[in-house]
Design a protein around this motif. Structure first.
Motif, mmCIF file in Angstrom:
data_model
loop_
_atom_site.group_PDB
_atom_site.id
_atom_site.type_symbol
_atom_site.label_atom_id
_atom_site.label_comp_id
_atom_site.label_asym_id
_atom_site.label_seq_id
_atom_site.Cartn_x
_atom_site.Cartn_y
_atom_site.Cartn_z
ATOM 1 N N THR A 119 1.077 -1.064 0.177
ATOM 2 C CA THR A 119 0.271 -0.478 -0.032
ATOM 3 C C THR A 119 0.688 1.642 -0.385
ATOM 4 O O THR A 119 0.769 2.586 -0.743
ATOM 5 N N ALA A 126 -1.807 2.744 8.476
ATOM 6 C CA ALA A 126 -1.878 1.535 7.511
ATOM 7 C C ALA A 126 -1.319 0.517 8.162
ATOM 8 O O ALA A 126 -2.807 -0.060 8.523
ATOM 9 N N LEU A 179 -4.873 0.504 10.579
ATOM 10 C CA LEU A 179 -6.101 0.904 10.300
ATOM 11 C C LEU A 179 -6.705 -0.921 9.964
ATOM 12 O O LEU A 179 -7.354 -1.241 10.142
ATOM 13 N N GLY A 182 -8.625 -1.204 13.098
ATOM 14 C CA GLY A 182 -9.663 -0.696 12.192
ATOM 15 C C GLY A 182 -9.850 1.167 12.080
ATOM 16 O O GLY A 182 -10.792 1.873 12.527
ATOM 17 N N THR A 183 -8.642 1.522 13.287
ATOM 18 C CA THR A 183 -9.006 2.740 13.654
ATOM 19 C C THR A 183 -8.072 3.269 14.060
ATOM 20 O O THR A 183 -6.549 2.590 15.150
ATOM 21 N N ASN A 193 -10.704 6.132 10.065
ATOM 22 C CA ASN A 193 -11.563 5.382 9.804
ATOM 23 C C ASN A 193 -11.372 4.674 9.081
ATOM 24 O O ASN A 193 -11.618 4.954 8.324
ATOM 25 N N ASN A 194 -11.206 2.939 9.077
ATOM 26 C CA ASN A 194 -11.351 1.697 8.149
ATOM 27 C C ASN A 194 -12.606 1.420 7.970
ATOM 28 O O ASN A 194 -13.087 0.597 9.030
ATOM 29 N N SER A 195 -13.572 1.781 6.716
ATOM 30 C CA SER A 195 -15.507 0.472 6.648
ATOM 31 C C SER A 195 -15.937 1.262 8.265
ATOM 32 O O SER A 195 -15.830 -0.060 8.889
ATOM 33 N N GLY A 222 -13.711 2.311 13.223
ATOM 34 C CA GLY A 222 -13.204 1.295 12.232
ATOM 35 C C GLY A 222 -13.576 -0.088 12.198
ATOM 36 O O GLY A 222 -13.640 -0.560 13.873
ATOM 37 N N SER A 239 -11.452 -3.079 12.203
ATOM 38 C CA SER A 239 -9.838 -3.999 11.491
ATOM 39 C C SER A 239 -10.452 -5.139 10.516
ATOM 40 O O SER A 239 -11.613 -5.751 10.848
ATOM 41 N N ARG A 240 -9.438 -5.347 9.754
ATOM 42 C CA ARG A 240 -9.316 -6.443 8.290
ATOM 43 C C ARG A 240 -9.066 -7.594 9.479
ATOM 44 O O ARG A 240 -9.582 -8.252 8.474
#
Length: 173
Positions: free
Chosen positions: A11, A46, A49, A53-54, A114-116, A124, A126-127
């Protein structure tokens, strides 16, 4: 850990470029990136995130100028909001000393990524978090399989020599 680093590398690795029609703005932004080690900060954002997620970044602003910028550990950051969801302030707890009063930061001192985000949630998604449950199940299956193999495959030998009418001799033992 290496999987997360690989995603961050893909990324952030190619880098980014400042493009502005005004060369003064371009020069100022490029100098800001160098002065504040922005590439490493972007990597930490990154990574946070993906894992949490945040991500939170604290700004040290003095006289309308950003003097410092640092990433904060999202594990110890909390968003304080009113009943309508408006951010009032950020609270940072000390992980080493739970009795210490938490640090409060104004909403102008912190940038939150925030991620998604779902709905009006303060944080957010978390993946990685969705995989944690599946990885725990996989680990438990592996532990149970190892326990079964250890009990059954390495079972001790039970050898019976002789019977009640015909006792075993010392050489047979």
């Amino acid at each position: 850990n290496s999987a997360v680093n690989k995603i961050v590398d893909f990324t952030i690795g190619p880098g980014f470029m400042i493009d502005s029609k005004n060369p003064t703005v371009s020069d100022l932004l490029n100098q800001f990136i160098i002065d504040h080690n922005f590439d490493n900060l972007l990597r930490r954002v990154a990574r946070d995130l993906l894992l949490f997620g945040t991500s939170f970044v604290q700004l040290d602003i003095q006289k309308q100028t950003i003097k410092g910028i640092k990433s904060l550990n999202p594990k110890f950051m909390y968003v304080k909001r009113d009943e309508y969801g408006t951010i009032l302030e950020y609270v940072q707890k000390d992980p080493q000393n739970s009795f210490k009063e938490p640090v409060t930061l104004s909403k102008n001192e912190v940038i939150q990524f925030n991620n998604s985000p779902i709905g009006d949630r303060a944080y957010g998604c978390s993946r990685i978090q969705s995989l944690v449950y599946l990885l725990e199940i996989k680990r438990n299956i592996e532990l149970d399989s190892a326990r079964i193999l250890n009990r059954k495959a390495g079972a001790p030998l039970h050898v019976k020599v002789g019977n009640e009418h015909n006792r075993a001799t010392t050489t047979e033992l």
